[in-house]
Design a protein around this motif. Sequence first.
Motif, short mmCIF file in Angstrom:
data_model
loop_
_atom_site.label_atom_id
_atom_site.label_comp_id
_atom_site.label_asym_id
_atom_site.label_seq_id
_atom_site.Cartn_x
_atom_site.Cartn_y
_atom_site.Cartn_z
N THR A 77 26.59 -118.64 -18.04
CA THR A 77 27.42 -119.73 -18.56
C THR A 77 26.63 -121.01 -18.81
OG1 THR A 77 28.03 -120.35 -16.31
CG2 THR A 77 29.51 -118.85 -17.49
N ALA A 78 25.42 -121.08 -18.30
CA ALA A 78 24.62 -122.29 -18.49
C ALA A 78 24.14 -122.37 -19.93
CB ALA A 78 23.43 -122.30 -17.55
N THR A 79 24.15 -123.57 -20.47
CA THR A 79 23.55 -123.82 -21.77
C THR A 79 22.06 -124.04 -21.53
OG1 THR A 79 25.57 -124.73 -22.70
CG2 THR A 79 23.50 -125.43 -23.72
N THR A 80 21.22 -123.39 -22.31
CA THR A 80 19.78 -123.49 -22.16
C THR A 80 19.20 -124.21 -23.36
OG1 THR A 80 19.79 -121.38 -20.98
CG2 THR A 80 17.67 -122.15 -21.80
N SER A 91 15.98 -126.37 -29.40
CA SER A 91 16.96 -125.36 -29.78
C SER A 91 17.90 -125.17 -28.60
CB SER A 91 16.28 -124.03 -30.11
OG SER A 91 15.43 -124.19 -31.22
N VAL A 92 19.20 -125.06 -28.88
CA VAL A 92 20.21 -124.93 -27.84
C VAL A 92 20.78 -123.51 -27.88
CG1 VAL A 92 22.43 -125.80 -27.03
CG2 VAL A 92 20.80 -127.38 -28.07
N TYR A 93 20.92 -122.90 -26.71
CA TYR A 93 21.45 -121.54 -26.61
C TYR A 93 22.62 -121.52 -25.63
CZ TYR A 93 17.02 -120.39 -28.76
OH TYR A 93 15.95 -120.34 -29.61
N THR A 94 23.74 -121.01 -26.08
CA THR A 94 24.91 -120.81 -25.22
C THR A 94 25.38 -119.38 -25.43
OG1 THR A 94 25.56 -123.13 -25.48
CG2 THR A 94 27.23 -121.61 -24.64
N LEU A 95 25.39 -118.59 -24.37
CA LEU A 95 25.89 -117.22 -24.46
C LEU A 95 27.39 -117.23 -24.19
CD1 LEU A 95 23.06 -115.44 -22.46
CD2 LEU A 95 23.29 -115.66 -24.93
N GLU A 121 33.78 -120.14 -25.43
CA GLU A 121 33.49 -120.98 -26.60
C GLU A 121 32.08 -121.55 -26.48
OE1 GLU A 121 36.56 -123.92 -26.30
OE2 GLU A 121 35.64 -124.90 -24.59
N LYS A 122 31.59 -122.06 -27.62
CA LYS A 122 30.29 -122.73 -27.69
C LYS A 122 30.54 -124.13 -28.24
CE LYS A 122 27.45 -118.74 -28.97
NZ LYS A 122 26.50 -118.23 -29.95
N ASN A 123 30.74 -125.10 -27.36
CA ASN A 123 30.89 -126.47 -27.82
C ASN A 123 29.53 -127.01 -28.23
OD1 ASN A 123 33.68 -126.73 -27.38
ND2 ASN A 123 33.34 -127.03 -25.21
N SER A 124 29.52 -127.91 -29.20
CA SER A 124 28.25 -128.45 -29.65
C SER A 124 27.61 -129.29 -28.54
CB SER A 124 28.43 -129.29 -30.92
OG SER A 124 29.31 -130.35 -30.66
N ASN A 138 32.13 -125.77 -21.70
CA ASN A 138 32.74 -124.67 -22.42
C ASN A 138 33.85 -124.03 -21.60
OD1 ASN A 138 30.98 -124.58 -24.77
ND2 ASN A 138 29.38 -124.02 -23.32
N LYS A 139 34.94 -123.68 -22.25
CA LYS A 139 36.04 -122.97 -21.60
C LYS A 139 35.51 -121.60 -21.16
CE LYS A 139 39.86 -123.34 -23.71
NZ LYS A 139 40.90 -123.17 -24.74
N GLN A 140 35.88 -121.17 -19.95
CA GLN A 140 35.41 -119.89 -19.44
C GLN A 140 36.57 -118.94 -19.18
OE1 GLN A 140 32.99 -120.73 -16.03
NE2 GLN A 140 31.36 -121.61 -17.27
N GLY A 141 36.26 -117.66 -19.11
CA GLY A 141 37.28 -116.65 -18.86
C GLY A 141 36.68 -115.26 -18.89
N ALA A 142 37.52 -114.28 -19.19
CA ALA A 142 37.08 -112.89 -19.26
C ALA A 142 37.64 -112.26 -20.52
CB ALA A 142 37.57 -112.12 -18.02
N VAL A 143 36.82 -111.42 -21.14
CA VAL A 143 37.22 -110.73 -22.36
C VAL A 143 37.13 -109.23 -22.09
CG1 VAL A 143 36.80 -110.43 -24.82
CG2 VAL A 143 36.31 -112.64 -23.75
#
Length: 174
Positions: A77-80, A91-95, A121-124, A138-143
């Motif tokens: 969940t961390a943005t790198t 460069s920004v990476y969000t999984l 989600e991937k907020n800017s 970013n909003k978190q959850g399960a898919v």
Amino acid sequence: MTNSPSNHRISPDSKGWQHEVRADIDLTGNRTTFTEGGKTSINSGLAKAEVNSFDIKSQHGIKNDIKSDIVLHTHPTATTVESTATAGKFSVYTLTATDPSAADTADFAKRDTNIIAGNLEKNSVQVNADGSFIDPNNKQGAVFYDRSGSETMRIELSTVNKILSNYENGQIKP
């Protein structure tokens, strides 16, 4: 969930939420394995932090394939932020849990229920000149996904926590 206040956290990662973890569950509802993958890495513009079959077998002393009817794994969940060769460029990476990898989709074909927990989600992200940034929250959850990799359900973290708060030691609270 990786940032869940619940006592039932899926991730043992206490800092940064940068690891992928995986729980393999059999039909009786027992977790058969709980495996932690490596820290998120960026290679040629691709971010990954997978749990692979070698991790599962080596962390659990398993020689053959493991049996699992349900697999739940997290995407970090961390943005790198990665500094590029040109000074001052980042460069920004969000999984996200909403974007399964090719390895995820191949693994989905082995079972009817597949769950990815993580960012929904991937907020800017605005990166400062020194590479620092403010967490995009970013909003978190399960898919949930079926064998073909199609999304069947999505739930937010608050719903996950409500479900988990009704359980204690693997049982529904009286």
